[in-house]
Design a protein around this motif. Sequence first.
Motif, short mmCIF file in Angstrom:
data_model
loop_
_atom_site.label_atom_id
_atom_site.label_comp_id
_atom_site.label_asym_id
_atom_site.label_seq_id
_atom_site.Cartn_x
_atom_site.Cartn_y
_atom_site.Cartn_z
N PHE A 66 0.56 -9.75 -9.77
CA PHE A 66 0.25 -8.51 -10.49
C PHE A 66 -0.01 -7.36 -9.52
CE2 PHE A 66 -2.52 -5.57 -12.80
CZ PHE A 66 -1.76 -5.37 -13.95
N ALA A 67 -0.52 -7.68 -8.34
CA ALA A 67 -0.75 -6.67 -7.31
C ALA A 67 0.48 -6.40 -6.47
CB ALA A 67 -1.91 -7.10 -6.42
N GLY A 68 1.61 -7.00 -6.84
CA GLY A 68 2.83 -6.79 -6.07
C GLY A 68 2.78 -7.45 -4.71
N LEU A 69 1.95 -8.49 -4.57
CA LEU A 69 1.74 -9.20 -3.30
C LEU A 69 1.25 -8.26 -2.19
CD1 LEU A 69 4.88 -11.55 -3.27
CD2 LEU A 69 2.56 -12.07 -4.02
N TYR A 70 0.75 -7.10 -2.59
CA TYR A 70 0.15 -6.12 -1.66
C TYR A 70 1.12 -5.69 -0.56
CZ TYR A 70 -3.89 -8.27 -3.90
OH TYR A 70 -4.77 -8.76 -4.83
N LEU A 71 2.42 -5.66 -0.87
CA LEU A 71 3.42 -5.36 0.14
C LEU A 71 3.70 -3.87 0.30
CD1 LEU A 71 6.02 -8.19 -0.58
CD2 LEU A 71 4.41 -8.05 1.31
N ASP A 72 3.37 -3.09 -0.71
CA ASP A 72 3.70 -1.66 -0.65
C ASP A 72 2.59 -0.83 -0.01
OD1 ASP A 72 5.36 0.67 -1.34
OD2 ASP A 72 3.75 1.12 -2.75
N GLU A 73 1.39 -1.35 0.03
CA GLU A 73 0.27 -0.54 0.51
C GLU A 73 0.43 -0.17 1.98
OE1 GLU A 73 0.06 -2.91 -1.59
OE2 GLU A 73 -1.05 -2.05 -3.28
N TRP A 74 0.80 -1.17 2.81
CA TRP A 74 0.87 -0.88 4.24
C TRP A 74 2.01 0.08 4.55
CZ3 TRP A 74 5.05 -1.69 7.40
CH2 TRP A 74 6.07 -2.51 6.91
N LEU A 75 3.12 -0.04 3.80
CA LEU A 75 4.24 0.88 4.03
C LEU A 75 3.88 2.30 3.61
CD1 LEU A 75 7.18 1.19 4.93
CD2 LEU A 75 7.87 0.75 2.57
N THR A 76 3.12 2.43 2.52
CA THR A 76 2.68 3.75 2.09
C THR A 76 1.78 4.39 3.14
OG1 THR A 76 2.81 3.06 -0.23
CG2 THR A 76 1.50 5.02 0.27
N ARG A 77 0.86 3.61 3.68
CA ARG A 77 -0.02 4.15 4.73
C ARG A 77 0.78 4.54 5.96
NH1 ARG A 77 -3.17 -0.63 3.42
NH2 ARG A 77 -4.85 -0.11 1.97
N LEU A 78 1.78 3.73 6.32
CA LEU A 78 2.59 4.03 7.49
C LEU A 78 3.39 5.32 7.29
CD1 LEU A 78 3.61 3.10 10.27
CD2 LEU A 78 5.41 1.82 9.09
N VAL A 79 3.97 5.49 6.11
CA VAL A 79 4.75 6.69 5.82
C VAL A 79 3.86 7.93 5.85
CG1 VAL A 79 6.05 7.90 4.03
CG2 VAL A 79 6.56 5.51 4.54
N LEU A 80 2.69 7.84 5.22
CA LEU A 80 1.79 8.99 5.19
C LEU A 80 1.20 9.30 6.56
CD1 LEU A 80 -0.09 8.37 1.82
CD2 LEU A 80 1.81 9.93 2.28
N LYS A 81 1.05 8.28 7.39
CA LYS A 81 0.55 8.52 8.75
C LYS A 81 1.62 9.19 9.60
CE LYS A 81 -1.58 6.16 12.70
NZ LYS A 81 -2.04 4.86 13.24
N PHE A 82 2.87 8.78 9.41
CA PHE A 82 3.96 9.37 10.17
C PHE A 82 4.30 10.76 9.70
CE2 PHE A 82 8.52 10.07 10.94
CZ PHE A 82 8.56 9.89 12.32
#
Length: 432
Positions: A391-407
Amino acid sequence: MSFGLEVMVRSALSHIGDLIAVSLGISLSLNNLLTFYADRPRAILAAHKKFMLARVAELSLLAAFALLYQQYDSLYINTIIDTAAAQFDAGVPLHWQAQVAACLIALAALIKCAQLPFHGWLIQVVESPTPVSSLLHAGVINLGGYLLLLFTPVVAQSSIAIWLLLLVAGLSTLASALIMTTRISVKVRLAWSTCAQMGLMLLEFALGLYELVLLHLLAHSFYKAYSFLNSGNAVNDAIRLRLSSAAKTSFQQAQTSNTVVPNAQTWLMAFSISLAVVIAIRSLFGFDGAFSAWWLFALALTVLIVQWRTCEHSPSIIYTIIMGGFLCVIYAALKQAMHYVLPSYSTLTVQAFSLADIWAMILFSLLFVLSAFLHYQVRWRAVRRLSIALFAGLYLDEWLTRLVLKFWPVTLPARTKQQHHAKSTHQPSLKP
């Protein structure tokens, strides 16, 4: 090369520059459609991630095409693929430049098809209007598959590119199909379905099932376009079912009785019928190559037969066998028909029960088993934990979102006056 592929390549996109221009134009135009509601933070964030990933895919394509130009001294697609096919027939292996180009093309296809972990934007763009979602899921998302079919003689000869597709697309198919079962929203469920379907399509390409790739692209386009455009009727359908007397009766029965859990004998009988029908039809049509696609069909047919056998008025065994054979014949006939559209790369196909074929069979078997547990054994503690993670999407999108917003940070729109007013009066806002 067959007439169908020649027309597709030489009449539509004959030059590498044309392909780059079309890909860039579609991506930029889609970005404007995704930000149709410019006051929605989730829509802006999804479009921002899509913009970043699309630029990465296009840079990969540019690097791949530069390497192909150095290797084949041509910017025309038909010259590149004809030369690569001729060299393969002559037993000449791919040069390192073509090997790297094949891997870059495979990476671009994975990104364009929104495979995990590059999938988050595809799920979140449901904030856009439904016609935009229909256009995206039924057309634009298919560019990855079209790209691979276009450069089949190059990509199919690179074992690294093939295993990149097998691993990433295979795991994406497994995860996305399971996550889809936990979603309630119609559009979000369809979005996860697209991610799983694109992963399966890429997996079919890696297995050398090019006719299934084309069939999958066509069937998925029609199905997903209709599903999104018809998604608004879900509310009316639910209301209609609730008002019908038959629905009331079935709802009361569902409240007073638990879900019928098939026993081991039912599963074994259904699987035996499905496997026997699949082997018989496959032998009748004379298909060779990877067996994993037929294995997946047998597992899907097993689930269908189990549902038939556990319903109130279950069909007879003879009817079940006839219907199973009929469905398998339709599948085989459609698969055979695609051979007349695409060229026959018989020497590039994956052999049955090879390492790649076994890997795909393991993934399909896991999907079959886990789906059955999620549907019939939801009370088990391990299954509940798995359901929560899914249900949480295996938490796979959170780190990519943080990486994109950091870059590359993006300024999200502030709350509108209507939202401030709704918050102050403790009323729910119409806009997220």
